[in-house]
Design an enzyme around this catalytic site. Structure first.
Site, short mmCIF file in Angstrom:
data_model
loop_
_atom_site.label_atom_id
_atom_site.label_comp_id
_atom_site.label_asym_id
_atom_site.label_seq_id
_atom_site.Cartn_x
_atom_site.Cartn_y
_atom_site.Cartn_z
N LEU A 117 16.18 -84.47 6.15
CA LEU A 117 15.07 -85.11 6.85
C LEU A 117 14.26 -84.06 7.60
O LEU A 117 14.81 -83.22 8.31
CB LEU A 117 15.61 -86.16 7.82
CG LEU A 117 14.62 -87.21 8.34
CD1 LEU A 117 14.11 -88.08 7.21
CD2 LEU A 117 15.30 -88.07 9.40
N ASN B 221 25.67 -82.65 8.48
CA ASN B 221 25.82 -81.92 9.74
C ASN B 221 25.07 -82.56 10.90
O ASN B 221 24.69 -81.90 11.87
CB ASN B 221 25.34 -80.47 9.56
CG ASN B 221 23.87 -80.38 9.17
OD1 ASN B 221 23.34 -81.27 8.52
ND2 ASN B 221 23.22 -79.29 9.56
N GLU B 222 24.86 -83.87 10.81
CA GLU B 222 24.05 -84.57 11.81
C GLU B 222 24.56 -84.40 13.23
O GLU B 222 23.78 -84.32 14.18
CB GLU B 222 23.96 -86.07 11.46
CG GLU B 222 22.97 -86.41 10.38
CD GLU B 222 23.48 -86.14 8.97
OE1 GLU B 222 22.76 -86.45 8.01
OE2 GLU B 222 24.60 -85.60 8.83
N GLY C 122 20.19 -84.71 4.61
CA GLY C 122 19.56 -85.57 3.61
C GLY C 122 19.66 -85.05 2.20
O GLY C 122 19.57 -85.81 1.23
#
Length: 280
Positions: free
Chosen positions: A85, A152-153, A130
């Site tokens: 994203l 890895n958010e 994403g």
């Protein structure tokens, strides 16, 4: 949207280039194999902004309607499959646009995860966040060496949504998935193969695409309706849960991204990227 149809001869047969009016993705259908290749083309790293997500969704729908035997997703970038994203969509965001971005990300995952034809990802570069989402929505993944993949958010102070976690759990053992998600772990190509996050390693993008073609070819003698219904049986519960919770998921995402500490963290991350770029 208007489109035109071009033909050219590729390495493995004549191909048709679909929807040339689309700027951020292309779809090539190989007339010999019947397999469509969806290529993301948003330099430099295929950051998933609203426009790219809309184009990916449009291309998936195009493939659904053109009787392709399978779908391969890959990247025009020589080093990055997709960086995920677009972080600029999340920093000091316009709230209406941010809602649209997350909704379209949901739509892309849902369409790719639920499509009836066989799917494979030719991961020809790095695939964090994403990028990993797109790859894990597919049935098969082939990756080139010396790259990273993973969700890895948590490193940015946000979390992978439940519907994305469900896709991870289709591939990884629960204990491995939980640890990776809580750590925000990015796997190297070799680690991803060892854990089962990818299925094969290829030395080049061309070899990765060929391996994806070979995987889709394993279904040549399988009844396509029976195959599709069987796939849908495995994925139906995740999709039902997703549709049940999708509106709340959008609200939860916006609430999380707008937290002051998250905005601060994103700002620091962007500043680090700027300094890194200035040194190069």
């Amino acid at each position: 949207m208007s489109s035109r149809l071009l033909s050219f001869v590729g390495r493995t047969g004549r191909r048709r280039l679909m929807s040339t009016a689309i700027k951020l993705t292309t779809v090539e259908v190989n007339d010999k194999t019947g397999i469509a290749t969806l290529t993301m083309c948003r330099p430099p790293v295929n950051g998933q902004n609203l426009e790219l997500l809309l184009d990916i969704k449009s291309s998936i729908n195009e493939i659904k309607n053109n009787n392709s035997r399978g779908l391969i997703i890959t990247s025009a970038s020589p080093k990055v499959f997709s960086a995920g994203l677009d972080i600029l969509e999340m920093y000091k965001p316009d709230q209406q646009r941010l809602r649209a971005v997350w909704t379209e990300l949901q739509n892309v995952w849902c369409d790719l995860y639920g499509i009836s034809v066989p799917t494979a990802a030719a991961i020809n570069g790095h695939a964090p966040a994403g990028g990993c989402l797109l790859a894990t929505a597919c049935e098969y993944r082939v990756m080139v060496p010396n790259c990273i993949i993973g969700l890895n958010e948590t490193q940015l102070g946000i979390i992978a949504p439940k519907w994305l976690v469900s896709g991870y759990l289709n591939i990884l053992p629960k204990r491995v998935a939980e640890r990776a998600l809580t750590q925000g772990r990015l796997f190297t190509t070799d680690e991803a193969l060892q854990e089962g996050l990818i299925d094969e390693i290829a030395n080049s993008k061309e070899e990765a695409v060929d391996k994806c073609v070979a995987f889709i070819g394993t279904f040549a003698k399988v009844n396509p309706v029976a195959r599709a219904l069987t796939k849908q049986q495995f994925r139906a519960d995740n999709l039902r849960q997703f549709h049940k919770e999708r509106e709340q998921d959008v609200d939860d995402f916006l609430s999380l991204v707008n937290r002051p500490e998250v905005q601060k963290g994103i700002g620091i991350y962007l500043e680090g990227l700027k300094k890194k770029a200035n040194k190069q």
